[in-house]
Design an enzyme around this catalytic site. Structure first.
Site, PDB file in Angstrom:
ATOM      1  N   PRO A 162       9.477   1.841   5.680  1.00 54.80           N
ATOM      2  CA  PRO A 162       9.470   0.377   5.759  1.00 54.80           C
ATOM      3  C   PRO A 162       8.847  -0.167   7.041  1.00 54.80           C
ATOM      4  O   PRO A 162       8.532  -1.360   7.118  1.00 54.80           O
ATOM      5  CB  PRO A 162      10.953   0.006   5.651  1.00 54.80           C
ATOM      6  CG  PRO A 162      11.699   1.228   6.036  1.00 54.80           C
ATOM      7  CD  PRO A 162      10.854   2.382   5.628  1.00 54.80           C
ATOM      8  N   GLU A 198      18.295   7.925   7.089  1.00 58.98           N
ATOM      9  CA  GLU A 198      18.081   6.814   8.022  1.00 58.98           C
ATOM     10  C   GLU A 198      16.628   6.701   8.469  1.00 58.98           C
ATOM     11  O   GLU A 198      16.187   5.652   8.908  1.00 58.98           O
ATOM     12  CB  GLU A 198      18.990   6.994   9.251  1.00 58.98           C
ATOM     13  CG  GLU A 198      19.026   5.805  10.196  1.00 58.98           C
ATOM     14  CD  GLU A 198      19.611   4.543   9.546  1.00 58.98           C
ATOM     15  OE1 GLU A 198      19.303   3.446  10.021  1.00 58.98           O
ATOM     16  OE2 GLU A 198      20.359   4.668   8.555  1.00 58.98           O
ATOM     17  N   ARG A 240      -6.537   5.397  -9.651  1.00 55.23           N
ATOM     18  CA  ARG A 240      -7.272   4.580 -10.615  1.00 55.23           C
ATOM     19  C   ARG A 240      -8.630   4.130 -10.070  1.00 55.23           C
ATOM     20  O   ARG A 240      -9.498   3.685 -10.823  1.00 55.23           O
ATOM     21  CB  ARG A 240      -6.439   3.375 -11.040  1.00 55.23           C
ATOM     22  CG  ARG A 240      -6.183   2.368  -9.953  1.00 55.23           C
ATOM     23  CD  ARG A 240      -5.164   1.322 -10.370  1.00 55.23           C
ATOM     24  NE  ARG A 240      -5.494   0.703 -11.636  1.00 55.23           N
ATOM     25  CZ  ARG A 240      -6.389  -0.269 -11.788  1.00 55.23           C
ATOM     26  NH1 ARG A 240      -7.035  -0.729 -10.701  1.00 55.23           N
ATOM     27  NH2 ARG A 240      -6.646  -0.781 -12.955  1.00 55.23           N
ATOM     28  N   ASP A 281     -10.444  -6.048 -10.359  1.00 58.06           N
ATOM     29  CA  ASP A 281      -9.008  -6.254 -10.207  1.00 58.06           C
ATOM     30  C   ASP A 281      -8.680  -7.342  -9.204  1.00 58.06           C
ATOM     31  O   ASP A 281      -9.446  -7.614  -8.281  1.00 58.06           O
ATOM     32  CB  ASP A 281      -8.330  -4.960  -9.720  1.00 58.06           C
ATOM     33  CG  ASP A 281      -8.159  -3.957 -10.840  1.00 58.06           C
ATOM     34  OD1 ASP A 281      -8.194  -4.371 -12.012  1.00 58.06           O
ATOM     35  OD2 ASP A 281      -7.991  -2.768 -10.536  1.00 58.06           O
TER      36      ASP A 281
END
Length: 248
Positions: A88, A115, A153, A168
């Site tokens: 994160p 953690e 992709r 896209d």
């Protein structure tokens, strides 16, 4: 492309990697992957891969030894891979990052857990850190699946039509235009006439206009006027004027 994924839960990937585009791309040899349970590299007799953090605190931290040894083993087979931590704290993942990674020959994705990572994994081993959003997941496995899907992709022959990836959303910092298919009239809701006209120039102009309009309304943060052509700037001003009139 070669893709190695270090994870404590390799079984999580089987359904995703053996389905749809990822499966077809592997069959076409656009890429190959292996799932490595880095627990198998630990020197701890109890097969532990984590330990308590120095200085105290809640949670457990992934130990450096098994991850270092796993990555070094993979590097011996291929000299210079990108080593990507899924965490994160990493840089926010974007289509531009996917396009950058799709040019590589070898990626190693490391799935965090508990953690977090011992900081030496981050500073001495990783070349990249990626976050797929401002939220916390149980581990990095889902993020690794997202990165893999978005990168694979883009590889040659991965999609049936290579133009699909180029058009896209986010590929040019704009959202994609609306799409329609048969029937042309569904419960009184009709497909725009221009799409039925057969005039390809008019269709492309409509798509460009609608792409700019949708981006301005839904994701204005994506629009950088310095990246727009003179024609697109004129279209954008026209769209803004019409939106202002409608709002008044």
């Amino acid at each position: 492309m070669r893709l190695d994924i270090l994870t404590l839960f390799p079984e999580m990937f089987e359904g995703v990697f053996e389905s749809s585009i990822l499966k077809k791309a592997k069959e076409k040899k656009a890429y190959d992957y292996q799932l490595i349970d880095f627990r198998e590299y630990t020197e701890n007799k109890h097969k532990k891969v984590d330990d308590y953090p120095y200085g105290g605190g809640a949670g457990m931290v992934l130990s450096p030894q098994p991850i270092f040894d796993a990555v070094e083993d993979l590097k011996n087979q291929e000299s210079n891979p990108r080593v990507i931590l899924m965490c994160p704290q990493g840089e926010p993942y974007t289509q531009q990052k996917a396009e950058q990674l799709a040019k590589e020959d070898h990626l190693i994705l490391v799935c965090g857990h508990y953690e977090g990572f011992d900081e030496r994994i981050r500073t001495e081993l990783a070349t990249d850190e990626i976050s797929i959003g401002d939220y916390v997941l149980t581990g990095g496995e889902l993020g690794a699946m997202v990165v893999t899907d978005s990168v694979v992709r883009l590889l040659p022959e991965a999609l049936g039509n290579e133009q699909s990836a180029k058009a896209d959303s986010f590929s040019h910092n704009l959202l994609e235009h609306p799409h329609y298919t048969r029937p042309s009239d569904f419960r009184g809701h009709k497909v725009p006439e221009v799409l039925l006209s057969g005039n390809h120039q008019k269709i492309e102009e409509w798509r460009e206009y609608e792409s700019l309009k949708r981006t301005l309304i839904r994701r204005p943060d994506l629009i950088n006027e310095n990246d727009l052509s003179e024609r697109q700037l004129k279209l954008l001003n026209d769209i803004k004027t019409k939106i202002d009139i409608a709002s008044n």
